[in-house]
Design an enzyme around this catalytic site. Structure first.
Site, PDB file in Angstrom:
ATOM      1  N   CYS A   2     -42.256 -13.197  -9.966  1.00  0.00           N
ATOM      2  CA  CYS A   2     -42.130 -13.433  -8.532  1.00  0.00           C
ATOM      3  C   CYS A   2     -40.728 -13.023  -8.095  1.00  0.00           C
ATOM      4  O   CYS A   2     -39.765 -13.115  -8.851  1.00  0.00           O
ATOM      5  CB  CYS A   2     -42.353 -14.880  -8.120  1.00  0.00           C
ATOM      6  SG  CYS A   2     -43.930 -15.533  -8.613  1.00  0.00           S
ATOM      7  N   ARG A  27     -41.619  -7.317  -9.409  1.00  0.00           N
ATOM      8  CA  ARG A  27     -41.699  -8.616 -10.088  1.00  0.00           C
ATOM      9  C   ARG A  27     -43.057  -9.294  -9.905  1.00  0.00           C
ATOM     10  O   ARG A  27     -43.311 -10.355 -10.469  1.00  0.00           O
ATOM     11  CB  ARG A  27     -40.602  -9.549  -9.556  1.00  0.00           C
ATOM     12  CG  ARG A  27     -39.200  -9.014  -9.774  1.00  0.00           C
ATOM     13  CD  ARG A  27     -38.177  -9.929  -9.149  1.00  0.00           C
ATOM     14  NE  ARG A  27     -38.080 -11.177  -9.848  1.00  0.00           N
ATOM     15  CZ  ARG A  27     -37.252 -11.440 -10.849  1.00  0.00           C
ATOM     16  NH1 ARG A  27     -36.436 -10.494 -11.273  1.00  0.00           N
ATOM     17  NH2 ARG A  27     -37.223 -12.618 -11.422  1.00  0.00           N
ATOM     18  N   TRP A  75     -46.314 -13.119  -8.478  1.00  0.00           N
ATOM     19  CA  TRP A  75     -47.121 -12.802  -9.662  1.00  0.00           C
ATOM     20  C   TRP A  75     -47.794 -14.105 -10.053  1.00  0.00           C
ATOM     21  O   TRP A  75     -47.134 -15.070 -10.440  1.00  0.00           O
ATOM     22  CB  TRP A  75     -46.241 -12.287 -10.796  1.00  0.00           C
ATOM     23  CG  TRP A  75     -47.036 -11.750 -11.945  1.00  0.00           C
ATOM     24  CD1 TRP A  75     -47.625 -10.529 -12.034  1.00  0.00           C
ATOM     25  CD2 TRP A  75     -47.320 -12.425 -13.182  1.00  0.00           C
ATOM     26  NE1 TRP A  75     -48.263 -10.395 -13.244  1.00  0.00           N
ATOM     27  CE2 TRP A  75     -48.090 -11.536 -13.976  1.00  0.00           C
ATOM     28  CE3 TRP A  75     -47.000 -13.670 -13.713  1.00  0.00           C
ATOM     29  CZ2 TRP A  75     -48.544 -11.856 -15.239  1.00  0.00           C
ATOM     30  CZ3 TRP A  75     -47.449 -13.999 -14.974  1.00  0.00           C
ATOM     31  CH2 TRP A  75     -48.220 -13.096 -15.737  1.00  0.00           C
ATOM     32  N   ASN A  99     -39.788 -19.210  -7.735  1.00  0.00           N
ATOM     33  CA  ASN A  99     -40.064 -18.348  -8.892  1.00  0.00           C
ATOM     34  C   ASN A  99     -39.891 -19.210 -10.134  1.00  0.00           C
ATOM     35  O   ASN A  99     -38.831 -19.799 -10.327  1.00  0.00           O
ATOM     36  CB  ASN A  99     -39.063 -17.175  -8.882  1.00  0.00           C
ATOM     37  CG  ASN A  99     -38.990 -16.420 -10.202  1.00  0.00           C
ATOM     38  OD1 ASN A  99     -37.961 -15.851 -10.526  1.00  0.00           O
ATOM     39  ND2 ASN A  99     -40.055 -16.395 -10.966  1.00  0.00           N
ATOM     40  N   GLY A 100     -40.949 -19.307 -10.955  1.00  0.00           N
ATOM     41  CA  GLY A 100     -40.833 -20.113 -12.178  1.00  0.00           C
ATOM     42  C   GLY A 100     -42.087 -20.936 -12.383  1.00  0.00           C
ATOM     43  O   GLY A 100     -43.098 -20.751 -11.700  1.00  0.00           O
ATOM     44  N   GLU A 467     -45.363   2.570 -28.959  1.00  0.00           N
ATOM     45  CA  GLU A 467     -44.910   2.728 -27.579  1.00  0.00           C
ATOM     46  C   GLU A 467     -45.847   3.657 -26.794  1.00  0.00           C
ATOM     47  O   GLU A 467     -46.191   3.387 -25.647  1.00  0.00           O
ATOM     48  CB  GLU A 467     -43.465   3.254 -27.558  1.00  0.00           C
ATOM     49  CG  GLU A 467     -42.901   3.535 -26.176  1.00  0.00           C
ATOM     50  CD  GLU A 467     -42.901   2.327 -25.228  1.00  0.00           C
ATOM     51  OE1 GLU A 467     -43.176   1.204 -25.671  1.00  0.00           O
ATOM     52  OE2 GLU A 467     -42.643   2.537 -24.031  1.00  0.00           O
ATOM     53  N   LYS A 471     -47.871   2.447 -23.482  1.00  0.00           N
ATOM     54  CA  LYS A 471     -47.677   3.119 -22.191  1.00  0.00           C
ATOM     55  C   LYS A 471     -49.019   3.564 -21.626  1.00  0.00           C
ATOM     56  O   LYS A 471     -49.299   3.370 -20.459  1.00  0.00           O
ATOM     57  CB  LYS A 471     -46.753   4.330 -22.429  1.00  0.00           C
ATOM     58  CG  LYS A 471     -45.913   4.706 -21.284  1.00  0.00           C
ATOM     59  CD  LYS A 471     -44.567   4.015 -21.226  1.00  0.00           C
ATOM     60  CE  LYS A 471     -44.628   2.534 -21.229  1.00  0.00           C
ATOM     61  NZ  LYS A 471     -43.365   1.861 -21.359  1.00  0.00           N
ATOM     62  N   GLU A 474     -51.151   0.536 -20.405  1.00  0.00           N
ATOM     63  CA  GLU A 474     -50.669  -0.220 -19.245  1.00  0.00           C
ATOM     64  C   GLU A 474     -50.782   0.555 -17.941  1.00  0.00           C
ATOM     65  O   GLU A 474     -51.030  -0.044 -16.906  1.00  0.00           O
ATOM     66  CB  GLU A 474     -49.260  -0.784 -19.462  1.00  0.00           C
ATOM     67  CG  GLU A 474     -48.134   0.189 -19.369  1.00  0.00           C
ATOM     68  CD  GLU A 474     -46.776  -0.451 -19.615  1.00  0.00           C
ATOM     69  OE1 GLU A 474     -46.473  -1.481 -19.019  1.00  0.00           O
ATOM     70  OE2 GLU A 474     -46.000   0.117 -20.419  1.00  0.00           O
ATOM     71  N   HIS A 490     -59.351   0.857 -43.305  1.00  0.00           N
ATOM     72  CA  HIS A 490     -59.617  -0.493 -43.816  1.00  0.00           C
ATOM     73  C   HIS A 490     -60.358  -1.344 -42.800  1.00  0.00           C
ATOM     74  O   HIS A 490     -60.236  -2.573 -42.813  1.00  0.00           O
ATOM     75  CB  HIS A 490     -58.311  -1.153 -44.264  1.00  0.00           C
ATOM     76  CG  HIS A 490     -57.683  -0.427 -45.418  1.00  0.00           C
ATOM     77  ND1 HIS A 490     -58.198  -0.490 -46.696  1.00  0.00           N
ATOM     78  CD2 HIS A 490     -56.622   0.421 -45.475  1.00  0.00           C
ATOM     79  CE1 HIS A 490     -57.471   0.283 -47.499  1.00  0.00           C
ATOM     80  NE2 HIS A 490     -56.509   0.855 -46.775  1.00  0.00           N
ATOM     81  N   LYS A 587     -42.780  -6.504 -13.715  1.00  0.00           N
ATOM     82  CA  LYS A 587     -41.760  -5.880 -14.541  1.00  0.00           C
ATOM     83  C   LYS A 587     -40.927  -6.898 -15.309  1.00  0.00           C
ATOM     84  O   LYS A 587     -40.569  -6.693 -16.450  1.00  0.00           O
ATOM     85  CB  LYS A 587     -40.848  -5.010 -13.686  1.00  0.00           C
ATOM     86  CG  LYS A 587     -39.913  -4.183 -14.553  1.00  0.00           C
ATOM     87  CD  LYS A 587     -39.461  -2.949 -13.868  1.00  0.00           C
ATOM     88  CE  LYS A 587     -38.621  -2.089 -14.785  1.00  0.00           C
ATOM     89  NZ  LYS A 587     -39.408  -1.424 -15.821  1.00  0.00           N
TER      90      LYS A 587
HETATM   91  C1  F6R Z   1     -43.776  -1.890 -20.914  1.00  0.00           C
HETATM   92  C2  F6R Z   1     -42.806  -2.863 -20.447  1.00  0.00           C
HETATM   93  C3  F6R Z   1     -42.784  -4.198 -21.084  1.00  0.00           C
HETATM   94  C4  F6R Z   1     -41.329  -4.656 -21.277  1.00  0.00           C
HETATM   95  C5  F6R Z   1     -41.300  -6.107 -21.776  1.00  0.00           C
HETATM   96  C6  F6R Z   1     -39.883  -6.581 -22.030  1.00  0.00           C
HETATM   97  O1  F6R Z   1     -43.643  -0.687 -20.225  1.00  0.00           O
HETATM   98  O2  F6R Z   1     -42.048  -2.594 -19.552  1.00  0.00           O
HETATM   99  O3  F6R Z   1     -43.487  -4.222 -22.281  1.00  0.00           O
HETATM  100  O4  F6R Z   1     -40.716  -3.793 -22.192  1.00  0.00           O
HETATM  101  O5  F6R Z   1     -41.898  -6.938 -20.818  1.00  0.00           O
HETATM  102  O6  F6R Z   1     -39.115  -6.541 -20.867  1.00  0.00           O
HETATM  103  P1  F6R Z   1     -37.537  -6.548 -20.935  1.00  0.00           P
HETATM  104  O7  F6R Z   1     -37.106  -5.306 -21.614  1.00  0.00           O
HETATM  105  O8  F6R Z   1     -37.102  -6.624 -19.513  1.00  0.00           O
HETATM  106  O9  F6R Z   1     -37.140  -7.774 -21.722  1.00  0.00           O
END
Ligand code: F6R
Length: 592
Positions: A2, A27, A75, A99-100, A467, A471, A474, A490, A587
């Site tokens: 949020c 957020r 969020w 937020n929280g 990774e 990517k 998501e 396996h 994010k």
């Molecule tokens: C994927 C992504 C997330 C963040 C994860 C950690 O693209 O962005 O997997 O890497 O939520 O976030 P930070 O780096 O902000 O601790």
């Protein structure tokens, strides 16, 4: 998660709040809302969905006249994405944004119901508003907020307006809040990006403090005493928030990788924090992070173990914080985070610090909780990331690990066949790779109509696959799994069917034939093979291929991962997904 923005001053309040909400939308984007007041009258508007919905609603409504306000982008945690659950929440005299997560909301709610309160949302935030309203029946505003603070368990950043009053009040615990200061105007925000357009002067609200933003001045209280705050100046540039000519932030941020990488390598060469890169005094390292940051840590593990001979373990922070930890006198814990605000990583950091084990943060956001609290910090300086999927910050995290492995290997006298000049060429090579968009578009065309996909690799290539796979899923919502190439048979190979894409990452000459054999096992069962490899290893025929130049072993992944990022980008584009704001995500994950 949020996002919260608050403003008091002479500008058009709605304009400042909308700008802040758009900057904070990364957020969370389940609902949005705002409340604007002139001290005597308060108007609230909220709606389900994006900030743009709120803005459309706002334009169709009578203009709010006021000189202060608070706003929120959500969020969903407690309760779904509904109008009732959207913020601000108003109960009696109190209107607030939160937020929280409040852990004791249920018990507080029960006692408030006994006092005659009714609740219309499923949120813990409405409970906070009711609690404060009830307190105001017995105490003044200041005292009531102090009682509120003592009664809440969990995490919160709160922006509060009280009916008939002309200030914004704010407190926080385990959720970020910054106060921006300009002549005759003040801002409150979860993140500096929300007000950077107006001022780069700010301070961080501490967990023990209460800030009161008034028309002409502000006051910060610690307990009952007014304290003075030291102002900080942000060097982040507000124009980094512009999308420029790109269709999406994700593409813009991938295209910024060569420059942020170059800046990082240059700052290392100029000696900035250089001693932090030498890990030779440790004999055991834990890397703790979440999501992509953890996958950057997996590359770090591979490089530090292979090149500097130090034992490294990588843990997801959500597991690490609750697991038994065994250290010795030469242990180091490295915490990796773009935002520096990820709840699980912060909790892990605090626990390790309580055990007196040294912590080193690899952080992007210089104003974050982790940047302040880790014992030592390497700032990766990738600039603000707006797209929810991380790209350029991940690349700079990996580069820090490459430089660490390189420095430590040199200082331990293990290898001297690679020089720093070999790092210097990487940004230019990466630029050329990024310019080949037709290659990634072709691969994306192969993938975008599928429901499922696999990435396979061995050693460091497996870390790259993790990774690449994250990517893809998501941003495109295609089910994707990353597997150690030899593990597939396996059990998971039972999922391989006609036409299913299997992407093999092969950058390690020693393991090339092994991975290739595993890829062939999937082809024999009908899979469609795609190979991502280096020019030196390219004697492969009959595959759709992505080729990158062969470079020194510390830096190879810095050239491969961006190709996977671009493939994911184009797949998402062809599938018509919301690339910068994928569904269900946010994010900055500031809840457990
Ligand atoms: C994927 C992504 C997330 C963040 C994860 C950690 O693209 O962005 O997997 O890497 O939520 O976030 P930070 O780096 O902000 O601790």
């Amino acid at each position: 998660m949020c996002g919260i923005i608050g403003y008091i001053g002479n500008k058009d309040v709605s304009e400042v709040l909308f700008h802040g909400l758009y900057s904070l939308e990364y957020r969370g984007y389940d609902s949005a809302g705002m409340a604007i007041s002139d001290g005597a009258h308060l108007k609230t508007l909220k709606c389900v969905g994006r900030v743009s919905n709120l803005e459309d609603n706002y334009k169709n409504n009578e203009k709010f006249n006021g000189f202060f306000g608070i706003a929120h982008t959500r969020w969903a945690t407690n309760g779904g994405a509904s109008f009732e659950n959207a913020h601000p929440h108003t109960v009696g005299k109190v209107t607030l944004v939160h937020n929280g997560i409040i852990e004791n909301a249920d018990s507080i709610k029960s006692s408030l119901i006994n006092c005659g309160y009714h609740f219309y949302s499923e949120t813990d935030s409405e409970v906070i508003a009711a609690f404060l309203d009830n307190e105001l029946k017995h105490n003044n505003i200041f005292k009531s907020i102090q009682v509120l603070r003592k009664s809440l368990k969990g995490s919160y950043a709160l922006g509060i307006i009280i009916d008939g009053d002309d200030c914004i009040y704010a407190i926080r615990k385990d959720s970020p809040l910054l106060v921006g200061v300009n002549q005759d105007e003040f801002f409150l925000a979860s993140d500096i990006s929300a007000f950077l357009r107006y001022t780069n002067k700010y301070f961080l609200l501490e967990e023990t403090e209460l800030v009161v933003l008034g028309k002409d001045d502000f006051k910060v209280y610690k307990d009952d005493i007014v304290v003075s705050k030291e102002f900080l100046t942000s060097n982040s540039e507000s124009h980094s928030l512009d999308k420029l000519d790109y269709d999406h932030y994700m593409l813009k941020e991938i295209m910024e990788e060569p420059i942020v990488l170059k800046n990082l390598i240059d700052s290392y060469r100029s000696g900035e924090n250089i001693d932090l890169y030498d890990l030779s005094r440790y004999d055991e390292i834990h890397i703790v992070a979440c999501g992509s940051a953890m996958y950057a840590g997996l590359i770090g593990q591979s490089l530090i173990e292979e090149e500097a001979y130090i034992k490294v373990n990588v843990f997801p922070a959500s597991e690490y914080r609750y697991k038994k930890k065994i250290f010795n006198s030469k242990s180091l814990v490295i915490l990796v985070s773009q935002s520096g605000e990820t709840a699980d990583t912060i909790a892990a950091m605090r626990e390790v610090k309580n055990m007196n084990i040294p912590t080193l943060g690899i952080i992007n956001n210089p104003n974050s909780t982790m940047a302040r609290e880790c014992d030592k910090v390497i700032l990766i300086n990738a600039g603000i990331e707006v797209a929810v999927a991380t790209t350029k910050a991940y690349i700079n995290q990996v580069c820090v690990f490459a430089l660490m492995a390189y420095t430590t290997s040199l200082s331990k006298g293990i290898s001297n066949d690679v020089s720093l000049d070999d790092f210097d060429s990487i940004p230019v090579l990466l630029q050329n790779i990024l310019d080949n968009s037709h290659v990634y578009k072709e691969v994306a065309k192969d993938l975008f109509e599928h429901d499922s996909c696999f990435f396979i690799g061995r050693g460091i290539d497996y870390a790259i696959c993790m990774e690449g796979s994250l990517k893809l899923k998501e941003v495109s919502y295609i089910h994707s799994e990353a597997y150690q190439a030899g593990e597939l048979k396996h059990g998971t190979i039972s999922l391989i069917d006609d036409g299913i894409p299997v992407i093999a990452v092969i950058s390690n000459s020693f393991l090339k034939d092994k991975t290739l054999a595993n890829l062939n096992e999937t082809l024999a069962r009908g899979a469609y093979g795609i190979v991502v490899t280096t020019s030196e290893l390219d004697d492969l025929k009959d595959f759709r291929k992505v080729l990158v130049p062969t470079v020194n072993r510390f830096c190879q992944s810095l050239l491969i991962v961006p190709t996977l990022q671009l493939i994911s980008y184009y797949v998402s584009l062809y599938r018509g997904c919301d690339i910068d704001k994928p569904k269900n995500l946010a994010k900055s994950v500031t809840v457990e």
